[in-house]
Design a protein around this motif. Structure first.
Motif, PDB file in Angstrom:
ATOM      1  N   LYS A  61       0.836  -1.208   0.000  1.00  0.00           N
ATOM      2  CA  LYS A  61       0.000   0.000   0.000  1.00  0.00           C
ATOM      3  C   LYS A  61       0.870   1.257   0.000  1.00  0.00           C
ATOM      4  O   LYS A  61       0.596   2.211  -0.728  1.00  0.00           O
ATOM      5  N   ALA A  62       1.916   1.255   0.811  1.00  0.00           N
ATOM      6  CA  ALA A  62       2.807   2.420   0.873  1.00  0.00           C
ATOM      7  C   ALA A  62       3.452   2.670  -0.483  1.00  0.00           C
ATOM      8  O   ALA A  62       3.597   3.817  -0.918  1.00  0.00           O
ATOM      9  N   ASN A  65       0.771   4.252  -2.689  1.00  0.00           N
ATOM     10  CA  ASN A  65       0.284   5.540  -2.185  1.00  0.00           C
ATOM     11  C   ASN A  65       1.231   6.683  -2.512  1.00  0.00           C
ATOM     12  O   ASN A  65       0.813   7.840  -2.581  1.00  0.00           O
ATOM     13  N   THR A  67       2.389   7.453  -5.244  1.00  0.00           N
ATOM     14  CA  THR A  67       1.935   8.045  -6.494  1.00  0.00           C
ATOM     15  C   THR A  67       1.034   9.255  -6.243  1.00  0.00           C
ATOM     16  O   THR A  67       1.047  10.212  -7.010  1.00  0.00           O
ATOM     17  N   PHE A  68       0.269   9.200  -5.169  1.00  0.00           N
ATOM     18  CA  PHE A  68      -0.714  10.246  -4.903  1.00  0.00           C
ATOM     19  C   PHE A  68      -0.242  11.283  -3.888  1.00  0.00           C
ATOM     20  O   PHE A  68      -0.981  12.202  -3.556  1.00  0.00           O
ATOM     21  N   GLU A  69       0.979  11.150  -3.412  1.00  0.00           N
ATOM     22  CA  GLU A  69       1.507  12.096  -2.442  1.00  0.00           C
ATOM     23  C   GLU A  69       1.977  13.367  -3.137  1.00  0.00           C
ATOM     24  O   GLU A  69       2.393  13.343  -4.292  1.00  0.00           O
TER      25      GLU A  69
END
Length: 113
Positions: A61-62, A65, A67-69
């Motif tokens: 998941k990390a 994720n 990508t969207f930070e």
């Protein structure tokens, strides 16, 4: 070599085709994985690993994720490198755990796997 994730979906289809042609199919897989699950179409030989399902799920998941930070290109790049390293460490430990599993290795040798 770990084939979990998207490669598993392609390999699984090939395994089903082999089984349909009369081959006995045996899959050797770690107890902790993203997508490799038991099936009636093949025999599963699973082995314990030194990390938990929760550890692997969190790392996965990390990784995605990031990508969207928000942040600069370099911040996201270095976070991606670190997440890739964590995920790669799971792959290495999974292989190490397999090779150190003397009982399973003996089974594989005796069955001419």
């Amino acid at each position: 070599v770990s084939v979990d994730g998207s490669p598993w979906f392609s390999i699984r289809e090939g395994l089903h085709m082999l089984q349909q042609k009369g081959h006995e199919v045996v899959v050797v897989a770690p107890e902790v994985s993203l997508h490799v699950k038991a099936s009636e179409k093949f025999v599963m030989k699973m082995y314990p690993v030194s990390h938990t399902q929760e550890d692997m799920d969190n790392a996965f998941k990390a990784y995605f994720n990031i990508t969207f930070e928000e942040g600069s290109f370099f911040e996201r790049f270095f976070k991606t490198v670190e997440a890739t390293k964590r995920f790669t460490d799971f792959c290495f430990s999974t292989c190490r755990d397999l090779l150190q599993n003397k009982e399973l290795i003996r089974y594989l040798e005796e069955s001419k796997f």
